[in-house]
Design a protein around this motif. Structure first.
Motif, PDB file in Angstrom:
ATOM      1  N   TRP A   1      -6.188  -3.234   2.966  1.00 25.21           N
ATOM      2  CA  TRP A   1      -6.477  -1.918   1.163  1.00 25.21           C
ATOM      3  C   TRP A   1      -7.818  -1.390   1.445  1.00 25.21           C
ATOM      4  O   TRP A   1      -6.880  -0.206   0.892  1.00 25.21           O
ATOM      5  N   LYS A   2      -8.555  -1.748   2.118  1.00 26.76           N
ATOM      6  CA  LYS A   2     -10.042  -1.076   1.845  1.00 26.76           C
ATOM      7  C   LYS A   2      -9.659   0.332   3.061  1.00 26.76           C
ATOM      8  O   LYS A   2     -10.631   1.102   2.641  1.00 26.76           O
ATOM      9  N   GLY A   3      -9.245  -0.072   4.318  1.00 23.95           N
ATOM     10  CA  GLY A   3      -8.711   1.272   4.988  1.00 23.95           C
ATOM     11  C   GLY A   3     -10.453   1.164   5.510  1.00 23.95           C
ATOM     12  O   GLY A   3      -9.820   2.461   6.814  1.00 23.95           O
ATOM     13  N   GLU A   4     -11.196   0.223   6.124  1.00 23.41           N
ATOM     14  CA  GLU A   4     -11.549  -0.003   6.710  1.00 23.41           C
ATOM     15  C   GLU A   4     -11.265  -0.660   8.444  1.00 23.41           C
ATOM     16  O   GLU A   4     -11.019  -1.504   7.729  1.00 23.41           O
ATOM     17  N   PRO A   5     -12.084  -0.549   9.435  1.00 30.37           N
ATOM     18  CA  PRO A   5     -12.300  -1.395  10.496  1.00 30.37           C
ATOM     19  C   PRO A   5     -12.652  -2.850   9.871  1.00 30.37           C
ATOM     20  O   PRO A   5     -13.416  -2.342   9.096  1.00 30.37           O
ATOM     21  N   PHE A   6     -11.647  -3.750  10.510  1.00 30.72           N
ATOM     22  CA  PHE A   6     -11.684  -5.199   9.609  1.00 30.72           C
ATOM     23  C   PHE A   6     -11.465  -6.303  10.670  1.00 30.72           C
ATOM     24  O   PHE A   6     -10.417  -6.278  11.827  1.00 30.72           O
TER      25      PHE A   6
ATOM     26  N   ALA B   1      -6.151   0.262   8.933  1.00 26.92           N
ATOM     27  CA  ALA B   1      -4.735   0.425   8.351  1.00 26.92           C
ATOM     28  C   ALA B   1      -4.877   1.561   7.404  1.00 26.92           C
ATOM     29  O   ALA B   1      -5.966   1.548   5.834  1.00 26.92           O
ATOM     30  N   ARG B   2      -4.545   2.775   7.383  1.00 24.07           N
ATOM     31  CA  ARG B   2      -4.186   3.350   6.072  1.00 24.07           C
ATOM     32  C   ARG B   2      -1.968   3.569   5.516  1.00 24.07           C
ATOM     33  O   ARG B   2      -1.833   3.087   6.965  1.00 24.07           O
ATOM     34  N   PRO B   3      -2.095   3.940   4.570  1.00 21.40           N
ATOM     35  CA  PRO B   3      -2.237   4.562   4.065  1.00 21.40           C
ATOM     36  C   PRO B   3      -3.695   3.794   2.942  1.00 21.40           C
ATOM     37  O   PRO B   3      -3.658   1.854   2.572  1.00 21.40           O
ATOM     38  N   VAL B   4      -4.903   3.941   2.316  1.00 22.49           N
ATOM     39  CA  VAL B   4      -5.298   3.271   1.340  1.00 22.49           C
ATOM     40  C   VAL B   4      -4.649   3.593  -0.274  1.00 22.49           C
ATOM     41  O   VAL B   4      -4.419   4.680  -0.275  1.00 22.49           O
ATOM     42  N   PRO B   5      -4.591   2.259  -0.535  1.00 24.32           N
ATOM     43  CA  PRO B   5      -3.605   2.785  -1.878  1.00 24.32           C
ATOM     44  C   PRO B   5      -4.475   3.186  -2.753  1.00 24.32           C
ATOM     45  O   PRO B   5      -5.772   3.312  -2.685  1.00 24.32           O
ATOM     46  N   VAL B   6      -3.655   3.821  -4.159  1.00 27.03           N
ATOM     47  CA  VAL B   6      -4.789   4.567  -5.395  1.00 27.03           C
ATOM     48  C   VAL B   6      -5.376   3.353  -5.988  1.00 27.03           C
ATOM     49  O   VAL B   6      -6.636   3.653  -6.040  1.00 27.03           O
ATOM     50  N   GLN B   7      -4.826   2.114  -5.914  1.00 23.29           N
ATOM     51  CA  GLN B   7      -5.480   1.422  -6.404  1.00 23.29           C
ATOM     52  C   GLN B   7      -6.182   0.508  -5.375  1.00 23.29           C
ATOM     53  O   GLN B   7      -5.557   0.130  -4.459  1.00 23.29           O
ATOM     54  N   GLN B   8      -7.066   0.698  -5.790  1.00 23.46           N
ATOM     55  CA  GLN B   8      -8.855  -0.609  -4.861  1.00 23.46           C
ATOM     56  C   GLN B   8      -9.190  -2.156  -5.578  1.00 23.46           C
ATOM     57  O   GLN B   8      -9.871  -2.003  -6.707  1.00 23.46           O
TER      58      GLN B   8
ATOM     59  N   ALA C   1       0.730  -0.992   0.069  1.00 27.50           N
ATOM     60  CA  ALA C   1       0.028  -0.348  -0.366  1.00 27.50           C
ATOM     61  C   ALA C   1       1.295   1.521  -0.071  1.00 27.50           C
ATOM     62  O   ALA C   1       0.484   2.347  -0.573  1.00 27.50           O
ATOM     63  N   THR C   2       1.779   1.500   0.592  1.00 24.85           N
ATOM     64  CA  THR C   2       2.692   2.356   0.854  1.00 24.85           C
ATOM     65  C   THR C   2       3.696   2.587  -0.604  1.00 24.85           C
ATOM     66  O   THR C   2       3.032   3.978  -1.234  1.00 24.85           O
ATOM     67  N   LEU C   3       4.037   1.548  -1.729  1.00 24.10           N
ATOM     68  CA  LEU C   3       4.260   1.697  -2.270  1.00 24.10           C
ATOM     69  C   LEU C   3       3.359   2.066  -3.277  1.00 24.10           C
ATOM     70  O   LEU C   3       4.065   3.068  -4.660  1.00 24.10           O
ATOM     71  N   ASP C   4       2.398   1.571  -3.293  1.00 26.87           N
ATOM     72  CA  ASP C   4       1.246   2.000  -4.935  1.00 26.87           C
ATOM     73  C   ASP C   4       1.423   3.411  -4.186  1.00 26.87           C
ATOM     74  O   ASP C   4       0.781   4.010  -5.090  1.00 26.87           O
ATOM     75  N   LYS C   5       0.889   4.370  -2.759  1.00 26.11           N
ATOM     76  CA  LYS C   5       0.482   5.547  -2.309  1.00 26.11           C
ATOM     77  C   LYS C   5       1.500   6.226  -3.395  1.00 26.11           C
ATOM     78  O   LYS C   5       1.114   7.560  -3.857  1.00 26.11           O
ATOM     79  N   LEU C   6       3.043   5.591  -2.406  1.00 24.84           N
ATOM     80  CA  LEU C   6       3.950   7.167  -2.785  1.00 24.84           C
ATOM     81  C   LEU C   6       4.105   6.894  -4.350  1.00 24.84           C
ATOM     82  O   LEU C   6       4.608   8.117  -5.098  1.00 24.84           O
ATOM     83  N   SER C   7       3.734   5.939  -5.502  1.00 26.09           N
ATOM     84  CA  SER C   7       4.691   5.984  -6.526  1.00 26.09           C
ATOM     85  C   SER C   7       3.422   6.461  -7.490  1.00 26.09           C
ATOM     86  O   SER C   7       3.276   6.231  -8.812  1.00 26.09           O
ATOM     87  N   GLY C   8       1.942   6.755  -7.273  1.00 20.02           N
ATOM     88  CA  GLY C   8       0.372   6.984  -7.728  1.00 20.02           C
ATOM     89  C   GLY C   8       0.129   5.930  -8.358  1.00 20.02           C
ATOM     90  O   GLY C   8      -0.642   6.342  -8.925  1.00 20.02           O
TER      91      GLY C   8
END
Length: 305
Positions: A145-150, A164-171, A97-104
């Motif tokens: 990756w959904k960023g919601e409680p589970f 957990a956050r960050p939520v990745p750009v791709q879902q 998720a971190t890689l996806d967020k930082l890479s757009g």
């Protein structure tokens, strides 16, 4: 057809892992040359005996791809492959998720069950539990990756009301699964976005504890079966097929571009979407940064539209 450049891996224990060239410059050159993807493998604790018999060293794929992300704009950043059982799935999900967020939104998580018993032992992971560990990771990744409680309860990992956050750009982040077994193909059809069969022949299949892939015609049948199984499971998204093309003589003196283009066309007819190429050295060969850049430029000019 899209192409992935796999950063060349140093065979054995001689030389440095970056002998193939400065990572950032190689990634940027791959992007300029028209490659659609840039990838790294994973071996955090390879055995000396395996290295001496043809095994290879590698950088940490998430750290390396994060570095490459800062120096590129479009190329997809791919773990090829990360060994899912080596990590708690929460940590694996967080890294991706971190890689996806930082890479757009450019990450692709290629994962496998792993095959080196000594490496499992060195990491304190039960080799015999690798399939259960892998399946639990497949369950957890999209939830994380959904960023919601589970909550999740498994044999090895349990979580109660985590978020957990960050939520990745791709879902979700695309998951590609490696391996030639029927189990691997069933996993792809059920929960993944791509299949990475191992195309190295009988000797490599034995080492990697996976069945031999077979002919291109057999591969085409298996691809069709995977995609049909995914449709039967109610999935509408396309399943990517990723094929490692290990032939020598792609560029340079003596190259036969026509023959390689026909081979690529045959793979495309079989259902292949991505072809992985590299300039990995053998155990007693030396990597050369100039050769890496020359290969990227020549391959792009010769084979990539």
């Amino acid at each position: 057809m899209r192409f992935i450049f796999h950063y060349p891996e140093t065979g054995g224990v001689d030389g440095d892992v970056l002998d193939a060239g400065p990572l950032g410059e190689v990634a940027a050159a791959a992007e300029r040359s028209g490659f659609g993807g840039f990838s790294f493998s994973e071996h955090p604790a390879p055995g000396a005996r395996w290295l001496g018999a043809g095994g290879h060293q590698t950088l940490d794929p998430f750290v390396a791809l994060g570095y490459a992300a800062a120096l590129t704009e479009r190329i997809r950043l791919i773990t090829y492959l990360s060994v899912a059982p080596y990590r708690n799935p929460m940590l694996l999900a967080k890294a991706a998720a971190t890689l996806d967020k930082l890479s757009g939104g450019r990450a692709i998580l290629g994962i496998g069950t792993g095959y080196l018993k000594g490496e499992f032992h060195a990491l304190g992971v039960d080799f015999d539990e690798r399939n259960t560990l892998f399946d639990e990771a497949l369950d957890v990744l999209p939830l994380h990756w959904k960023g919601e409680p589970f909550s999740y309860t498994g044999k090895h990992f349990s979580a109660r009301d985590v978020q957990a956050r960050p939520v990745p750009v791709q879902q979700p982040i695309p998951i590609w699964i490696g391996g030639n077994s029927a189990l691997s193909r069933r996993r792809v059809a059920r929960a993944a976005h791509g299949w990475i069969p191992m195309s190295g022949g009988a000797e490599l299949s034995t080492t990697a504890r996976t069945p031999e892939l077979g002919s291109i015609a057999e591969l085409a049948n298996k691809i069709s079966e995977v995609r049909s199984a995914a449709e039967t499971a109610g999935r509408a998204d396309h399943i990517d097929l990723v094929y490692s093309y290990s032939h020598q003589g792609l560029t340079g003196p003596g190259a036969d571009p026509g023959a390689h283009r026909e081979a690529f066309a045959e793979l495309a007819r079989a259902g292949v979407d991505w072809i992985v190429v590299s300039t990995r050295s053998g155990v007693h060969e030396t990597l050369d940064p100039d050769a890496t850049f020359d290969f990227l430029t020549a391959f792009g000019a010769t084979y990539i539209d």
